[in-house]
Structure formats: C-alpha cells, structure tokens
Design a protein around this motif. Structure first.
Motif, PDB file in Angstrom:
ATOM      1  N   TRP A   7       4.105   0.681  11.310  1.00 42.89           N
ATOM      2  CA  TRP A   7       2.824   1.632  10.760  1.00 42.89           C
ATOM      3  C   TRP A   7       1.750   0.595  10.718  1.00 42.89           C
ATOM      4  N   ARG A   8       1.851  -0.934  10.013  1.00 44.03           N
ATOM      5  CA  ARG A   8       0.800  -1.499   9.674  1.00 44.03           C
ATOM      6  C   ARG A   8       0.223  -2.174  11.089  1.00 44.03           C
TER       7      ARG A   8
ATOM      8  N   PRO B  14       1.124  -1.715  -0.179  1.00 44.49           N
ATOM      9  CA  PRO B  14      -0.325  -0.125  -0.271  1.00 44.49           C
ATOM     10  C   PRO B  14       0.687   1.234   0.159  1.00 44.49           C
ATOM     11  N   ILE B  15       0.593   2.154  -0.534  1.00 45.74           N
ATOM     12  CA  ILE B  15       1.155   3.465  -0.959  1.00 45.74           C
ATOM     13  C   ILE B  15       0.914   4.260   0.412  1.00 45.74           C
ATOM     14  N   HIS B  16       0.371   4.704   1.705  1.00 42.70           N
ATOM     15  CA  HIS B  16       0.396   4.242   2.239  1.00 42.70           C
ATOM     16  C   HIS B  16       1.413   3.976   3.688  1.00 42.70           C
ATOM     17  N   LEU B  17       1.853   2.739   3.606  1.00 46.77           N
ATOM     18  CA  LEU B  17       3.403   2.492   4.062  1.00 46.77           C
ATOM     19  C   LEU B  17       4.237   3.210   3.715  1.00 46.77           C
ATOM     20  N   SER B  18       4.653   3.442   2.445  1.00 47.54           N
ATOM     21  CA  SER B  18       5.905   3.688   2.002  1.00 47.54           C
ATOM     22  C   SER B  18       5.624   5.706   1.826  1.00 47.54           C
ATOM     23  N   ILE B  19       4.590   6.500   2.158  1.00 44.11           N
ATOM     24  CA  ILE B  19       4.168   7.616   2.242  1.00 44.11           C
ATOM     25  C   ILE B  19       4.849   7.403   4.135  1.00 44.11           C
ATOM     26  N   VAL B  20       4.372   6.973   4.923  1.00 40.11           N
ATOM     27  CA  VAL B  20       4.157   7.239   6.647  1.00 40.11           C
ATOM     28  C   VAL B  20       6.213   6.926   6.609  1.00 40.11           C
TER      29      VAL B  20
ATOM     30  N   LEU C 295      -2.058   0.487  13.090  1.00 42.45           N
ATOM     31  CA  LEU C 295      -3.985   1.243  12.464  1.00 42.45           C
ATOM     32  C   LEU C 295      -5.185   0.558  13.028  1.00 42.45           C
TER      33      LEU C 295
ATOM     34  N   GLU D  72       7.127   0.337   8.233  1.00 41.67           N
ATOM     35  CA  GLU D  72       6.727  -0.389   8.049  1.00 41.67           C
ATOM     36  C   GLU D  72       5.870  -1.200   8.388  1.00 41.67           C
TER      37      GLU D  72
END
Length: 563
Positions: free
Chosen positions: A281-282, A20-26, A285, A278
């Motif tokens: 963060w996963r 998911p793109i949000h993992l790279s962003i975070v 959530l 990552e």
C-alpha cells in the motif's frame, strides 16, 4: 528513523518513526475483507457440494424443494461452525494442532475425504487415479528406481485405469505387459553382453509384437473383450439401487471437518501478511493511475454493498401488485431517474442492484479460475515429466476450445443458475494462469533456495507451499485482477444473449438483454442501455488500472525511478 540530538551534545538518541495510521487501517481492512470473502466462498463451496450430492447422487430432490434450507445443508454448516470453533479454541489454548503428528493426521484426513468425494461424484476410475497420485506417486518402497522407471510405472498405471474406464480389457492387459517390460526387462541381465544395437532391436520387436496383438484383437474381436465401463461410473450409481443412497451425503460432511479445522491456520497466515500489505500500500500510493482505479472500483463496490439503501425502489415490483399501464416504459423523470422498463420497474434501481450480481460473479469466478490455474501450474512446473505433459496437453485443449459456444451449451445442459455461471466461467478461464504459473515454477525449482530445501529434507509439499507459491503470488495477483474483468465481460455477454436466469435479480448484462428485447436502441431510449454499458466499461477500466499499478508495485524493474 529520526535522530534527536540531546542538549549535552554527547549522545544521539534514535527514535523509531511512527507508522501512519492509514497503513494499519488498510492492512487490517484488507485482512478482514479477504477473510470474509474466504468464508463466503467456502460456504458457497460446501453448499454446492451438498446440493450436488443430495440431488444428483443421493436421490433426495424432494428434500431440496420442500424445505427453504434443507436439513442436510444445515447439518453441514453446523459441523463447519463446530470445527472452526474447536480449532480456534485449541489455538487460544496454545495447542499446536498443525505441527508434527496432529498436523499429519489432519492432512491425511483431508486427503482421504477428498478421495472419498471424488469416488462418489466422479467415479471409481478418477478416484483410483487421484488416490494413486496422492499416495503412490513416489512410493517409498521403491527408493532405487530411476526417473525412467518411475515415469513408466506412473504412465502404465494411469493408462490401465483409463482403458478400464472405457471398458477396454485387451488394451489394459497390453499396457500392463508393456509397463512390466519397460521396468523389469528393458535391460535384460541374461543378455548383458549385447550391444546397444541389439538391445534396440529387441525392444522394438517386443513392443511391436504386443502392439500388433492388441490392434488385431481390438479390430477383430473387440466387442467380445469389451467390458461394462464400471470404472467410469460414480460410486453412487451402485449405492442407490441397494437402498444406500443416503451414504452419498457422507463425503460432504467428511470434507467439511478437516477443511474447517485447517481454516484458522489460513486466517493466521493472512494476519501475518499484514506487513506485506502495508508495504504494498505504501508503494501503491505513489501511482495516480492505481488510485484512480481504486476509487472507481471502491465506488462501485460501495454501491453494491449499500444497494438496498441507495436504490429508491426494489429491483422488481412487489409480487401480486397490479400493473399500471401508465408506469410502463416511462422516460426519465424526478420519480424515476432512468425511467421504467416494460414491466414498470425502475431501471436506475435495477442497475444499482445489478452491480451485486456482476461483481459477485466476477470475483467468485476469478478466484476459482486462479485457484485451478495455480494448482495445475505449480504441479506441472514443479514435478515435470509425464505429469507436466498430461496437464499441459489438457491446458492446450482448453485453450483451443471456443469459449462462448461452450458456455452457452453448458448453461443449457446444466441450468442457468448463478453457481453454474460461476463454474462455467471458471472452468474455461484458468488456462492462462496455469501456463504462467508453470513457467515461473519451472524457473524457481532450479534455484539454490529450492535445492537447499531439498538438501535439508523438506518434502515436495512443503517446498511448493512455502517456497514456490509465495514467489508466484505477484503473478497470481495480477492474473486474478484481470480475471475479474474477463469474468464480468463473459457474464455480461451470456446474460445479454439470455442464457442466464433473466427473470431473477438482474446483472448489468440482464439489463442490456431486456433493453435489446424491447428495441431500446431503435427507439433511442439511451437511458436504458448506456448506463449499464458505461458501468461495465468503468469497472473494466478500474480493474485494468489496478492491475497495471499492482504489476509495477510487485515488479521493481517496472517502477522506474521516483522523483
């Protein structure tokens, strides 16, 4: 992994699941944020060191007051940028600066520069003790000594230096004699046939005679044996009378060079931590409490960053502007959402700008305190012995100190600037981290991983940094988050009492101070004291939520079974 069955039913093709793109962003955002904080903290550190050396040791206070940015600080910053650029350039060229001989040279340069700085700022005694701890703690020329002899050697050397720092010649000679006796004459060869009882009597008699002589001499003729405590004076006190005070500025420049040459390695290690971020963060959530805390803290941080654009007014009136009596102590209105204070300044704008100071002190003091506590806890837990005893007794002393009175005394003696507030909160807030990290290090040093690293010839420094420290990071993270809460509350308390610069940019505690000074509570001016108090409470609550969730994420035993 997803399975895609082909039409001929003969084979199965495995396709990797897209991240998911949000993992790279975070992960990239966290990397950039941590790197930015690291650069800012290092700049604050070298500026503080440079100012302290210049004003307190080199005697160039006129420079510090006449120039907006003194030339020596500009020179140190320029050196830092140059070293950072050189190390990044070598890294892009593929040169291995941190391996083998170049890495050892950089480490040696950093150690020497730190020792030089300690000699200049804190005196020859502390400098000699630090030099001994870095270079001669486990001397390679004494490989056959047992642990008892090494402990006597270490305690004797440190005791001699400390007694000389206080000018006690008799005591230092006595410690020297006892050290020699404990190492070389504890089991005399010429009395090898003696039993354990005779040996104990021999040792007790000898030590008793030496201690008796020391006591009698210090009581009867102590004054004549007292020396000037030269070892306790900073080296700058000898350089300045000789007209060489400018030499005291050199350690600031010398420390910067290896520090910033090593910085890209730290940044590279942070970049390599992105997969761990990552993963964190996963899992983060799935915890609503943590997300609520993150939203609260994120909103307050955004408010602090964009304060100049959010606040309708500046935090103070323009310099030299006339004061209109009708603008003083106004209640909330469309023009001033939370009214005005006794100087006609907009309270809403002051609260928004106050978030910058409160968060800056919270994060900076917490990071410094965690760094001190981690370093002391790792050294104490890993090495043990007399070093563990000394460091833990120092920790116990700091734990017993009354925190608030000492903060107030420190700020009265050394000034009420922002840096001094951060320093005093950090100095009195590292003890909890030190004790917890020590207990973890005590456990980790006995595990097979550490024993295997020893068997392969790894040095103590390598084991501490690559094996012990990574396994204590979850504990350090939880302590750092709670340390921010403690630092913000401490700053609010001392600011409320007026022991900071109450006329500078306000923090939430300073807003409460002026509300109390103007009897806002008695006058029922809720708009003056409730909003800053509410923001302090929300900030504390947000960090507690994040800390509780982070503890669950890094400790699988606390997660429970996800439905």
């Amino acid at each position: 992994m997803n399975e895609e069955v082909l039409d001929n039913k003969d084979s199965v093709e495995m396709k990797s699941e897209r991240k998911p793109i949000h993992l790279s962003i975070v992960s990239i955002g966290a990397f950039l944020l941590i790197t930015l904080v690291l650069l800012v903290m290092m700049d604050m550190f070298i500026v503080y060191i440079a100012e302290n050396l210049a004003i307190s040791h080199a005697g160039v206070a006129e420079l510090a007051t006449d120039e907006p940015v003194p030339s020596y600080i500009m020179a140190i910053r320029a050196s830092a940028i140059l070293c950072l650029t050189i190390s990044i350039w070598f890294g892009l060229l593929g040169s291995k600066m941190y391996l083998h001989r170049p890495g050892r040279i950089l480490q040696l340069l950093l150690k020497i520069s730190v020792v030089f700085l300690i000699f200049i700022m804190f005196g020859a005694g502390i400098g000699i003790i630090l030099t001994f701890a870095i270079f001669f703690w486990s001397p390679t020329f004494l490989p056959d000594w047992e642990d008892r002899e090494l402990n006597i050697y270490r305690a004797g050397f440190i005791g001699i230096v400390i007694s000389l720092m206080f000018g006690q010649l008799v005591l230092s000679i006595g410690i020297c004699i006892l050290t020699f006796f404990g190492i070389y004459v504890w089991n005399p060869r010429q009395f090898a046939e003696w039993g354990s009882r005779k040996l104990i009597i021999f040792r007790v008699v000898f030590i008793g005679i030496v201690l008796s002589i020391i006591s009698v001499e210090m009581i009867l003729t102590g004054a004549s044996f007292n020396l000037h405590p030269t070892f306790g004076l900073p080296l700058s006190s000898f350089l300045t009378p000789l007209g060489a005070g400018i030499v005291s500025l050199a350690p600031g420049l010398v420390v910067v060079i290896p520090l910033y040459l090593f910085l890209p390695k730290v940044i590279r290690d942070l970049w390599n931590m992105r997969p761990s971020i990552e993963t964190f963060w996963r899992e983060f959530l799935y915890h609503p409490m943590g997300m609520i805390g993150l939203v609260i803290i994120g909103s307050i941080v955004i408010m602090a960053i964009f304060a100049p654009y959010i606040a309708p007014y500046y935090w103070r009136n323009p310099v030299g502007a006339p004061i209109n009596l009708e603008d003083l102590l106004q209640p909330p209105s469309a023009e001033h959402l939370l009214g005005t204070n006794h100087r006609g300044e907009d309270i809403f704008s002051r609260i928004i700008y106050g978030s910058q100071i409160s968060l800056l002190i919270g994060f900076a003091a917490s990071m410094v305190a965690v760094f001190l506590g981690t370093a002391i806890g790792l050294l104490s837990g890993y090495y043990g012995g007399i070093l563990d005893v000394i460091l833990m007794r120092i920790t116990d002393v700091f734990l017993c100190l009354p925190t608030l009175p000492l903060m107030l005394i420190f700020l009265v003696l050394f000034g009420q600037g922002l840096q001094n507030v951060i320093i005093v909160i950090a100095i009195l807030g590292w003890t909890g981290t030190a004790r917890m990290v020590r207990s973890e290090a005590l456990s980790l040093r006995e595990r097979p991983l550490t024993e295997a690293a020893h068997a392969l010839g790894a040095s103590d420094g390598y084991i501490l940094i690559h094996h012990i420290l990574p396994n204590t990071l979850p504990l350090i993270l939880a302590n750092m988050i709670l340390g921010v809460v403690s630092a913000i509350l401490s700053e609010a308390g001392i600011a409320f009492l007026g022991f900071v610069d109450i006329h500078g940019q306000p923090s939430w505690g300073i807003v409460l101070h002026w509300a109390w000074k103007n009897a806002a509570l008695l006058a029922n001016k809720w708009w003056w004291f409730i909003p800053p108090g509410l923001l302090i409470m929300l900030t504390t609550l947000g960090f507690v939520f994040i800390s509780h969730t982070a503890d669950k994420v890094v400790n699988p035993r606390l997660r429970g079974r996800r439905k």
